[in-house]
Motif scaffolding. Structure first.
Motif, PDB file in Angstrom:
ATOM      1  N   MET A 367     -11.013  -5.540   7.811  1.00 41.03           N
ATOM      2  CA  MET A 367     -10.632  -4.642   7.026  1.00 41.03           C
ATOM      3  C   MET A 367      -9.625  -3.659   7.420  1.00 41.03           C
ATOM      4  SD  MET A 367     -12.455  -4.653   4.279  1.00 41.03           S
ATOM      5  CE  MET A 367     -11.996  -3.206   3.323  1.00 41.03           C
ATOM      6  N   ALA A 368      -9.283  -3.509   8.515  1.00 42.87           N
ATOM      7  CA  ALA A 368      -8.150  -2.794   9.144  1.00 42.87           C
ATOM      8  C   ALA A 368      -6.755  -3.111   8.501  1.00 42.87           C
ATOM      9  CB  ALA A 368      -8.050  -2.464  10.509  1.00 42.87           C
ATOM     10  N   LYS A 369      -7.055  -4.941   8.493  1.00 42.65           N
ATOM     11  CA  LYS A 369      -5.774  -5.377   8.053  1.00 42.65           C
ATOM     12  C   LYS A 369      -5.626  -5.167   6.473  1.00 42.65           C
ATOM     13  CE  LYS A 369      -6.187  -9.364  11.108  1.00 42.65           C
ATOM     14  NZ  LYS A 369      -6.914  -9.992  11.369  1.00 42.65           N
ATOM     15  N   LYS A 370      -6.511  -4.918   5.811  1.00 46.00           N
ATOM     16  CA  LYS A 370      -6.481  -4.741   4.327  1.00 46.00           C
ATOM     17  C   LYS A 370      -6.155  -3.333   4.057  1.00 46.00           C
ATOM     18  CE  LYS A 370      -9.864  -8.130   3.192  1.00 46.00           C
ATOM     19  NZ  LYS A 370     -10.894  -8.527   2.429  1.00 46.00           N
ATOM     20  N   VAL A 371      -6.834  -2.323   4.831  1.00 48.49           N
ATOM     21  CA  VAL A 371      -6.685  -0.954   4.321  1.00 48.49           C
ATOM     22  C   VAL A 371      -5.987  -0.010   5.469  1.00 48.49           C
ATOM     23  CG1 VAL A 371      -8.701  -1.184   2.470  1.00 48.49           C
ATOM     24  CG2 VAL A 371      -8.881  -0.221   4.871  1.00 48.49           C
ATOM     25  N   MET A 374      -6.772   3.757   9.740  1.00 51.49           N
ATOM     26  CA  MET A 374      -6.925   5.105   9.251  1.00 51.49           C
ATOM     27  C   MET A 374      -7.582   5.174   7.823  1.00 51.49           C
ATOM     28  SD  MET A 374      -6.290   7.202  11.506  1.00 51.49           S
ATOM     29  CE  MET A 374      -6.459   6.394  12.924  1.00 51.49           C
ATOM     30  N   GLY A 375      -7.388   4.043   7.154  1.00 52.92           N
ATOM     31  CA  GLY A 375      -8.037   4.215   5.692  1.00 52.92           C
ATOM     32  C   GLY A 375      -9.393   3.821   5.802  1.00 52.92           C
ATOM     33  N   LEU A 376      -9.842   3.153   6.745  1.00 61.03           N
ATOM     34  CA  LEU A 376     -11.162   2.451   6.699  1.00 61.03           C
ATOM     35  C   LEU A 376     -12.049   3.805   7.578  1.00 61.03           C
ATOM     36  CD1 LEU A 376     -13.439   0.510   6.688  1.00 61.03           C
ATOM     37  CD2 LEU A 376     -12.964  -0.445   8.838  1.00 61.03           C
ATOM     38  N   ARG A 377     -11.572   4.443   8.510  1.00 63.09           N
ATOM     39  CA  ARG A 377     -11.927   5.256   9.231  1.00 63.09           C
ATOM     40  C   ARG A 377     -12.258   6.614   8.120  1.00 63.09           C
ATOM     41  NH1 ARG A 377     -10.921   7.943  15.126  1.00 63.09           N
ATOM     42  NH2 ARG A 377     -11.258  10.083  14.448  1.00 63.09           N
ATOM     43  N   TYR A 378     -11.349   6.580   7.275  1.00 60.84           N
ATOM     44  CA  TYR A 378     -11.244   7.924   6.356  1.00 60.84           C
ATOM     45  C   TYR A 378     -12.369   7.796   5.348  1.00 60.84           C
ATOM     46  CZ  TYR A 378     -10.371  11.067   2.582  1.00 60.84           C
ATOM     47  OH  TYR A 378     -10.264  12.043   1.516  1.00 60.84           O
ATOM     48  N   PHE A 379     -12.382   6.423   5.141  1.00 58.20           N
ATOM     49  CA  PHE A 379     -13.500   6.080   4.022  1.00 58.20           C
ATOM     50  C   PHE A 379     -14.950   6.255   4.526  1.00 58.20           C
ATOM     51  CE2 PHE A 379     -16.883   2.747   2.371  1.00 58.20           C
ATOM     52  CZ  PHE A 379     -16.764   3.259   1.037  1.00 58.20           C
ATOM     53  N   LEU A 380     -15.124   5.799   5.707  1.00 59.76           N
ATOM     54  CA  LEU A 380     -16.558   6.128   6.633  1.00 59.76           C
ATOM     55  C   LEU A 380     -16.856   7.332   6.597  1.00 59.76           C
ATOM     56  CD1 LEU A 380     -16.257   3.124   9.033  1.00 59.76           C
ATOM     57  CD2 LEU A 380     -17.606   3.010   7.025  1.00 59.76           C
ATOM     58  N   LEU A 381     -15.886   8.145   7.064  1.00 64.63           N
ATOM     59  CA  LEU A 381     -16.439   9.534   7.118  1.00 64.63           C
ATOM     60  C   LEU A 381     -16.173  10.253   5.898  1.00 64.63           C
ATOM     61  CD1 LEU A 381     -14.239  10.366  10.359  1.00 64.63           C
ATOM     62  CD2 LEU A 381     -16.487  10.262  10.124  1.00 64.63           C
ATOM     63  N   ILE A 533      -8.600  11.679  10.461  1.00 63.38           N
ATOM     64  CA  ILE A 533      -7.333  10.439  10.567  1.00 63.38           C
ATOM     65  C   ILE A 533      -6.391  11.219  11.436  1.00 63.38           C
ATOM     66  CG2 ILE A 533      -7.917   9.270   8.172  1.00 63.38           C
ATOM     67  CD1 ILE A 533      -6.316  11.553   6.924  1.00 63.38           C
ATOM     68  N   PRO A 534      -6.474  10.814  12.610  1.00 66.39           N
ATOM     69  CA  PRO A 534      -5.514  11.396  13.685  1.00 66.39           C
ATOM     70  C   PRO A 534      -3.866  11.015  13.309  1.00 66.39           C
ATOM     71  CG  PRO A 534      -7.094   9.984  14.753  1.00 66.39           C
ATOM     72  CD  PRO A 534      -7.756  10.237  13.253  1.00 66.39           C
ATOM     73  N   GLU A 535      -3.890   9.728  13.035  1.00 67.57           N
ATOM     74  CA  GLU A 535      -2.581   9.318  13.149  1.00 67.57           C
ATOM     75  C   GLU A 535      -2.007   9.577  11.531  1.00 67.57           C
ATOM     76  OE1 GLU A 535      -2.712   5.004  13.985  1.00 67.57           O
ATOM     77  OE2 GLU A 535      -1.061   4.850  12.484  1.00 67.57           O
ATOM     78  N   LEU A 536      -2.563   9.806  10.461  1.00 69.02           N
ATOM     79  CA  LEU A 536      -2.033  10.251   9.284  1.00 69.02           C
ATOM     80  C   LEU A 536      -1.692  11.859   9.245  1.00 69.02           C
ATOM     81  CD1 LEU A 536      -4.121   8.457   6.385  1.00 69.02           C
ATOM     82  CD2 LEU A 536      -1.864   7.541   7.746  1.00 69.02           C
ATOM     83  N   ALA A 537      -2.683  12.544   9.876  1.00 72.74           N
ATOM     84  CA  ALA A 537      -2.497  13.847  10.032  1.00 72.74           C
ATOM     85  C   ALA A 537      -1.260  14.110  10.895  1.00 72.74           C
ATOM     86  CB  ALA A 537      -3.672  14.455  10.601  1.00 72.74           C
ATOM     87  N   LEU A 582       3.204   8.030   3.627  1.00 74.24           N
ATOM     88  CA  LEU A 582       1.955   8.397   4.307  1.00 74.24           C
ATOM     89  C   LEU A 582       0.980   7.251   4.318  1.00 74.24           C
ATOM     90  CD1 LEU A 582       0.957  11.129   5.936  1.00 74.24           C
ATOM     91  CD2 LEU A 582      -0.410  11.392   3.830  1.00 74.24           C
ATOM     92  N   TYR A 583       0.792   6.902   2.965  1.00 74.30           N
ATOM     93  CA  TYR A 583      -0.422   5.990   2.690  1.00 74.30           C
ATOM     94  C   TYR A 583       0.333   5.206   1.439  1.00 74.30           C
ATOM     95  CZ  TYR A 583      -4.712   3.469   3.013  1.00 74.30           C
ATOM     96  OH  TYR A 583      -5.658   2.343   3.013  1.00 74.30           O
ATOM     97  N   LYS A 584       0.280   3.771   1.766  1.00 71.89           N
ATOM     98  CA  LYS A 584       0.786   3.059   0.686  1.00 71.89           C
ATOM     99  C   LYS A 584      -0.272   2.739  -0.339  1.00 71.89           C
ATOM    100  CE  LYS A 584       4.614   0.562   2.300  1.00 71.89           C
ATOM    101  NZ  LYS A 584       4.698  -0.280   3.590  1.00 71.89           N
TER     102      LYS A 584
END
Ligand code: MSP
Length: 586
Positions: A367-371, A374-381, A533-537, A582-584
């Motif tokens: 999933m990390a490869k797809k989203v 940070m995307g997956l982390r964001y979604f779960l939280l 989302i530490p990396e995006l923040a 920031l996020y494609k």
């Protein structure tokens, strides 16, 4: 562009304007500091744990969820810790002993230790990829852990809580637990006609076992465990889980078998001085929380700094072990009990329980490869609610991430730092007159009621988000933050900032001031998003050139002060030259 400011809005400006007179502002500040959300004194470090993961299979999103909740909670505490003090500590690890791990190694035709090394590494890789920042990682095959478990056993034995007995009853290897007769159901396989028995709670097979082993006097300690739960209303959280534990404790609780015959379970820590017995894998596993605190060196500064744990994060399937057995073991060992056990519900996938046999296990690496991680982390939280089971649907992941991260957050940042709105590429100034009631300032370019409301929203955000975060309602904390981000975006839109004429002084002042509001909204949101989302923040805060030492809760609480000229010298700081998106959009 001619702007018309309705009377009602002007009235609102007058009402709010008092806050923006310089003297009043300083007074407000004086009243507000020291900041309420900052921890000023404490006797020990904040210590939080994840469950240690069975290495009988590779990590899935359920494991990641547990780890991410613990990491977000730990990072939230870090936001509030003064730098240069001992920081909050998150401990994770792997549970490597017992029959089911042994069976998994045998199935792979591998030496158990080598098999565990590989799997433990996979869990570490997951932590790294998803930026779960652990202070320590305990493997139950570590020598230091063996020392801790042996000492723990010897202590409770010496304290008179262990006796040798005969156990006869059901055992579920998949759950690594002994099961009561009442919790067992007989099932007949329709195809083969074979009769077998399952543990009603989990649907997994149980076997009748009859062996001599060591028993733990759980029944003697039940009242003390109950008293602990009653006297500490937050000890088991959320309340519905506390109720469940109390209900269980109201039913008869017998003693617990805490060892297995070594011939049956050779892969584990041997009972001290008895080569015929292996310590029960759950006792072995639970002690990991002490190992990380330096046990058995209980007089050591490290132990005093860490123990008791502030919070154990656990999934709902392992409540009994943490909320009943663990406190009882600790009481028997004469140690303090953890301050809180936080229980979260599970993720299903497209409404089904995640399981290898159904073939619906979601691999976090894929999933990390797809989203992105940070995307997956964001979604779960963002979507996970600890009180309820949550359903994972891949299309939902895409929808949430596109809406929140690409559209709202990414877009807002992009627009706010674009050259046509901010040609000087600096943190824009705040001109007080835009928000003030100065009768000498005659312009239609003044803030409207909505902008005043925005300022209140940003100022209140840290407190509101903090309340949600402390209740482990991260979805609400994130929801409030994203609301500010969306409203910041709306400021640009509602005021059509791109149409303003920068060569006209009052329009330029208006533009800079409203941009300042947007930046402040983003800065405060960015600080508060760090735990999730530490990396995006970090990307966001870097883009706004917020110095690293100004990314704490105290800095989120101080907003819109730049125009005071003394408190916050961000205004005029050059923005970072960074074209990274920031996020494609997915
Ligand atoms: N080894 C024990 C824990 C010992 S702690 C002293 C164990 N390991 S586990 O690998 O099976 O589970 C680890 C955590 O993942 C548990 O908290 C469990 O609840 C959680 N999850 C497992 N499946 C899950 C979901 N489908 N959804 C959310 N969390 C899930 O239990």
């Amino acid at each position: 562009m001619l702007r018309f400011v309705p009377n009602a809005i002007m009235k609102s400006c007058w009402r709010h304007a008092k806050y923006f007179r310089l003297g009043k502002l300083q007074q407000l500040l004086r009243n507000k500091l020291p900041c309420t959300l900052i921890l000023t004194s404490r006797s020990k470090s904040y210590y939080i744990t994840t469950p240690i993961f069975y290495v009988n299979s590779v990590p899935h999103i359920g494991h990641l969820y547990t780890a991410t909740i613990a990491d977000a909670a730990c990072r939230w505490q870090k936001l509030k810790y003064p730098v240069n003090t001992s920081q909050p500590k998150l401990v994770s690890g792997t549970d490597e002993h017992g029959t089911k791990v042994m069976q998994a190694a045998v199935a792979k035709q591998e030496n158990p230790k080598r098999y565990c090394d590989d799997l433990a590494q996979k869990f570490k890789d997951m932590m790294k990829l998803f930026d779960v920042q652990y202070h320590d990682f305990i493997r139950t095959t570590d020598e230091r852990h063996k020392v801790a478990v042996e000492n723990f056993w010897n202590t409770i034995h010496a304290n008179g809580y262990i006796y040798k007995g005969n156990y006869e009853g059901w055992y579920s290897t998949s759950d690594e637990t002994f099961v009561n007769d009442l919790d067992v159901e007989q099932v007949i396989d329709r195809d083969s006609g074979k009769v077998y028995h399952i543990f009603k709670d989990t649907g997994r097979m149980v076997e009748w076992t009859k062996e001599t082993n060591y028993m733990f006097k759980l029944s003697e300690l039940v009242e003390q465990v109950k008293a602990w739960v009653y006297e500490n209303p937050n000890s088991i959280y959320p309340p519905k889980m506390r109720k469940l534990v109390l209900d269980t404790l109201d039913r008869p609780v017998g003693d617990l078998s805490v060892s297995r015959e070594r011939t049956r379970v050779p892969w584990g820590i041997q009972v001290p001085n008895d080569p015929s017995q292996t310590i029960y894998v759950w006792m072995d596993a639970l002690v990991n929380y002490l190992t990380a605190a330096g046990y058995p060196e209980v007089n050591n500064d490290i132990f005093k700094d860490m123990w008791p744990a502030d919070c154990h994060i656990v999934g709902m399937d392992i409540v009994k072990f943490h909320a009943i057995y663990w406190p009882a073991f600790l009481i028997a060992a004469g140690l303090k009990l953890p301050k809180q056990i936080v229980v979260h519900s599970h993720w299903t996938v497209n409404s089904f329980k995640m399981s290898k046999s159904v073939g619906n296990v979601v691999d976090p690496f894929d999933m990390a490869k797809k989203v992105t991680p940070m995307g997956l982390r964001y979604f779960l939280l963002r979507q996970g609610v600890i009180e309820y089971n949550c359903d994972y649907k891949e299309e939902m992941v895409y929808a949430v991430l596109n809406a929140d991260l690409a559209n709202d957050l990414g877009n807002c940042l992009n627009r706010a730092v674009a050259k046509h709105l901010n040609p000087e590429q600096v943190y824009p100034p705040f001109h007080q007159e835009i928000f003030s009631s100065n009768p000498n300032y005659v312009s239609s370019f003044v803030a409207s009621k909505k902008e005043f409301e925005f300022i209140d929203l940003v100022r209140n955000l840290p407190g509101i988000a903090n309340n949600h975060a402390l209740e482990f309602h991260f979805y609400n904390a994130i929801g409030e933050i994203m609301n500010v981000v969306r409203k910041a975006n709306v400021i640009i839109h509602r005021n059509q900032l791109w149409t303003l004429d920068k060569s006209v002084p009052d329009q330029l002042r208006f533009l800079q001031t409203l941009l300042h509001c947007v930046y402040e909204g983003l800065r405060v949101s960015g600080i508060l998003l760090q735990p999730f989302i530490p990396e995006l923040a970090e990307m966001l805060l870097n883009k706004l050139s917020i110095p690293r030492q100004k990314r704490n809760m105290v800095d989120a609480e101080r907003s819109f002060l730049e125009h005071d000229g003394k408190v916050e010298p961000l205004v005029g700081n050059p923005l970072a030259f960074d074209k990274k998106v920031l996020y494609k959009r997915l």
